[in-house]
Design a protein around this motif. Structure first.
Motif, PDB file in Angstrom:
ATOM      1  N   MET A 235       4.518   1.123  15.553  1.00  0.00           N
ATOM      2  CA  MET A 235       4.998   0.007  16.435  1.00  0.00           C
ATOM      3  C   MET A 235       6.472  -0.403  15.889  1.00  0.00           C
ATOM      4  N   LEU A 236       6.676   0.004  14.625  1.00  0.00           N
ATOM      5  CA  LEU A 236       8.107  -0.224  14.044  1.00  0.00           C
ATOM      6  C   LEU A 236       9.127   0.781  14.084  1.00  0.00           C
ATOM      7  N   THR A 237       8.990   1.621  15.072  1.00  0.00           N
ATOM      8  CA  THR A 237       9.874   2.585  15.151  1.00  0.00           C
ATOM      9  C   THR A 237      11.328   1.780  15.699  1.00  0.00           C
ATOM     10  N   GLY A 238      12.377   2.445  14.910  1.00  0.00           N
ATOM     11  CA  GLY A 238      13.909   1.891  15.353  1.00  0.00           C
ATOM     12  C   GLY A 238      14.420   1.016  14.285  1.00  0.00           C
ATOM     13  N   LEU A 239      13.460   0.535  13.393  1.00  0.00           N
ATOM     14  CA  LEU A 239      13.647  -0.449  12.417  1.00  0.00           C
ATOM     15  C   LEU A 239      13.882   0.141  11.071  1.00  0.00           C
ATOM     16  N   GLU A 240      14.848  -0.451   9.944  1.00  0.00           N
ATOM     17  CA  GLU A 240      14.762  -0.152   8.765  1.00  0.00           C
ATOM     18  C   GLU A 240      14.062  -1.351   8.103  1.00  0.00           C
ATOM     19  N   LEU A 241      12.902  -0.923   7.519  1.00  0.00           N
ATOM     20  CA  LEU A 241      11.978  -1.840   6.821  1.00  0.00           C
ATOM     21  C   LEU A 241      12.690  -2.341   5.537  1.00  0.00           C
ATOM     22  N   LEU A 242      12.474  -3.450   5.339  1.00  0.00           N
ATOM     23  CA  LEU A 242      13.057  -4.216   4.038  1.00  0.00           C
ATOM     24  C   LEU A 242      12.101  -3.744   2.996  1.00  0.00           C
ATOM     25  N   PRO A 243      12.677  -3.643   1.614  1.00  0.00           N
ATOM     26  CA  PRO A 243      11.473  -3.345   0.626  1.00  0.00           C
ATOM     27  C   PRO A 243      10.613  -4.724   0.748  1.00  0.00           C
ATOM     28  N   PRO A 244       9.367  -4.672   0.275  1.00  0.00           N
ATOM     29  CA  PRO A 244       8.837  -3.541   0.186  1.00  0.00           C
ATOM     30  C   PRO A 244       8.124  -2.605   1.089  1.00  0.00           C
ATOM     31  N   GLY A 245       8.384  -2.711   2.331  1.00  0.00           N
ATOM     32  CA  GLY A 245       8.026  -2.009   3.506  1.00  0.00           C
ATOM     33  C   GLY A 245       6.885  -2.722   4.174  1.00  0.00           C
ATOM     34  N   LEU A 246       5.765  -1.941   4.750  1.00  0.00           N
ATOM     35  CA  LEU A 246       4.763  -2.410   5.648  1.00  0.00           C
ATOM     36  C   LEU A 246       3.777  -2.423   4.355  1.00  0.00           C
ATOM     37  N   VAL A 247       3.580  -3.611   4.072  1.00  0.00           N
ATOM     38  CA  VAL A 247       2.320  -4.090   2.925  1.00  0.00           C
ATOM     39  C   VAL A 247       1.311  -5.100   3.239  1.00  0.00           C
ATOM     40  N   VAL A 248       0.248  -5.123   2.326  1.00  0.00           N
ATOM     41  CA  VAL A 248      -0.643  -6.213   2.531  1.00  0.00           C
ATOM     42  C   VAL A 248       0.201  -7.650   2.623  1.00  0.00           C
ATOM     43  N   ASN A 249      -0.105  -8.572   3.279  1.00  0.00           N
ATOM     44  CA  ASN A 249       0.753  -9.816   3.492  1.00  0.00           C
ATOM     45  C   ASN A 249       1.100 -10.252   2.104  1.00  0.00           C
ATOM     46  N   ASP A 250       0.289 -10.463   1.259  1.00  0.00           N
ATOM     47  CA  ASP A 250       0.639 -11.144  -0.163  1.00  0.00           C
ATOM     48  C   ASP A 250       1.541 -10.721  -0.781  1.00  0.00           C
ATOM     49  N   ASP A 251       1.746  -9.001  -0.709  1.00  0.00           N
ATOM     50  CA  ASP A 251       2.746  -8.314  -1.384  1.00  0.00           C
ATOM     51  C   ASP A 251       4.167  -8.364  -0.887  1.00  0.00           C
ATOM     52  N   TRP A 252       4.251  -8.970   0.312  1.00  0.00           N
ATOM     53  CA  TRP A 252       5.590  -9.050   0.828  1.00  0.00           C
ATOM     54  C   TRP A 252       6.500 -10.265   0.280  1.00  0.00           C
ATOM     55  N   TYR A 253       7.291  -9.886  -0.997  1.00  0.00           N
ATOM     56  CA  TYR A 253       7.966 -10.910  -1.322  1.00  0.00           C
ATOM     57  C   TYR A 253       7.180 -12.241  -2.195  1.00  0.00           C
ATOM     58  N   PRO A 254       6.254 -11.896  -2.722  1.00  0.00           N
ATOM     59  CA  PRO A 254       5.494 -13.017  -3.272  1.00  0.00           C
ATOM     60  C   PRO A 254       6.262 -13.993  -4.048  1.00  0.00           C
ATOM     61  N   THR A 255       5.965 -15.470  -3.821  1.00  0.00           N
ATOM     62  CA  THR A 255       6.775 -16.169  -4.897  1.00  0.00           C
ATOM     63  C   THR A 255       6.509 -16.217  -6.171  1.00  0.00           C
ATOM     64  N   GLY A 256       5.280 -15.472  -6.607  1.00  0.00           N
ATOM     65  CA  GLY A 256       5.436 -15.396  -8.192  1.00  0.00           C
ATOM     66  C   GLY A 256       4.022 -14.375  -8.416  1.00  0.00           C
ATOM     67  N   PRO A 257       3.645 -14.079  -9.375  1.00  0.00           N
ATOM     68  CA  PRO A 257       2.639 -13.221  -9.792  1.00  0.00           C
ATOM     69  C   PRO A 257       1.329 -13.696  -9.241  1.00  0.00           C
ATOM     70  N   ARG A 258       0.227 -12.783  -8.737  1.00  0.00           N
ATOM     71  CA  ARG A 258      -1.145 -13.352  -8.611  1.00  0.00           C
ATOM     72  C   ARG A 258      -1.781 -13.731  -9.702  1.00  0.00           C
ATOM     73  N   THR A 259      -2.494 -14.853  -9.916  1.00  0.00           N
ATOM     74  CA  THR A 259      -3.328 -15.310 -11.013  1.00  0.00           C
ATOM     75  C   THR A 259      -4.778 -15.203 -10.699  1.00  0.00           C
ATOM     76  N   THR A 260      -5.071 -14.678  -9.691  1.00  0.00           N
ATOM     77  CA  THR A 260      -6.513 -14.657  -9.165  1.00  0.00           C
ATOM     78  C   THR A 260      -6.790 -13.473  -8.361  1.00  0.00           C
ATOM     79  N   PRO A 261      -8.031 -12.785  -8.518  1.00  0.00           N
ATOM     80  CA  PRO A 261      -7.994 -11.612  -7.660  1.00  0.00           C
ATOM     81  C   PRO A 261      -7.776 -11.893  -6.126  1.00  0.00           C
ATOM     82  N   ARG A 262      -7.377 -11.237  -5.378  1.00  0.00           N
ATOM     83  CA  ARG A 262      -7.249 -10.907  -4.094  1.00  0.00           C
ATOM     84  C   ARG A 262      -8.583 -10.932  -3.222  1.00  0.00           C
ATOM     85  N   PRO A 263      -8.769 -11.757  -2.438  1.00  0.00           N
ATOM     86  CA  PRO A 263     -10.176 -11.679  -1.761  1.00  0.00           C
ATOM     87  C   PRO A 263     -10.319 -10.434  -0.827  1.00  0.00           C
ATOM     88  N   ASP A 264     -11.194 -10.121  -0.766  1.00  0.00           N
ATOM     89  CA  ASP A 264     -11.334  -8.788  -0.039  1.00  0.00           C
ATOM     90  C   ASP A 264     -10.864  -8.578   1.340  1.00  0.00           C
TER      91      ASP A 264
END
Length: 277
Positions: A235-264
């Protein structure tokens, strides 16, 4: 015990308050007040099956906030086309963008009657934010809309938002999702951005969560399809994905380190921001 919370004073014309609404259920998941008992019952059903289902809604909203802040603050984008926006609850696109640049223009597109009725009332005093009633799975209906072209300039870069939308589309009833996105992307001027998120089947130990939520959604208010990485990347053909690419939502430029485990359930929705060359 019955839920004794007072129902919201929503415009009632043309609104079925006996059937759950995707937009209102999402509003309930975010702690909003623009929803009915029937919407909260659906949310309770989802939470009973997957206790962390609210995490999907919350991580999705946080991703939208970070992406719009980035585009308005660092990429210089001042016009946004937000498809399938849902109810304009707290921290929606226009609030984020106009906080960074008060002259940012936002056009929301939705075809949910409660979104159109209530949204227009909430946006009445904002002269740079507009709401269009159209089917976002029919790109020409959006791209050729007079209001869209009156308030957005397609000769210079803009941002298209398809955040948690395409996973509600049944390809048996229209264009394939990849073709819908291709038509939108083709219409964007060079230098534009696409903000995108989608339910995700990670094809691993978290897949049973995706399958359970999909089963409940498809038996109730709306369809919900948890697609694979290969399907979503298509669905994203034709785009240059910004780093970090296609990732789990929390991993797209988080505001800080995760301090608790990610819920499943947080592993079952992915996001990306792409730039059209």
């Amino acid at each position: 015990m019955a839920d004794e919370r007072a129902e919201p004073e929503l415009p009632s014309a043309g609104i079925d308050t006996t059937t759950p609404s995707v937009a209102r259920a999402y509003d309930a998941a975010l702690g909003g007040k623009d929803n009915y008992e029937v919407d909260r019952q659906l949310l309770a059903q989802l939470n009973a099956a997957v206790p962390e289902v609210n995490e999907i809604a919350i991580t999705n909203r946080k991703f939208l906030i970070r992406a719009v802040e980035f585009l308005a603050r660092k990429a210089g984008i001042d016009q946004f086309l937000d498809c399938g926006s849902g109810l304009p609850t707290a921290e929606n696109t226009h609030q984020i963008a106009q906080r960074e640049n008060r002259d940012s223009r936002v056009v929301y597109v939705d075809n949910d009657p409660v979104v159109l009725a209530h949204g227009r009332a909430l946006l009445e005093d904002n002269d740079k934010t507009f709401l269009v009633g159209a089917n976002i799975f029919d790109p020409p209906a959006v791209l050729e809309n007079d209001t869209v072209h009156q308030h957005l300039d397609f000769t210079r870069p803009l941002a298209l938002l398809q955040v948690a939308t395409l996973h509600h589309h049944n390809p048996d009833e229209g264009l394939p999702p990849a073709e819908i996105m291709r038509q939108y992307i083709d219409a964007l001027p060079s230098g534009s951005y696409v903000v995108f998120s989608h339910f995700f089947d990670p094809e691993n130990e978290y897949s049973p969560i995706a399958h359970r939520v999909q089963e409940i959604l498809n038996a109730s208010i709306s369809r919900g399809y948890f697609r694979t990485r290969a399907e979503i990347e298509g669905m994203l053909t034709g785009l240059e994905l910004l780093p970090p690419g296609l990732v789990v939502n929390d991993d797209w430029y988080p505001t800080g380190p995760r301090t608790t485990p990610r819920p499943d359930a947080g592993n079952c929705i992915v996001a990306a921001v792409g730039r059209k060359p």
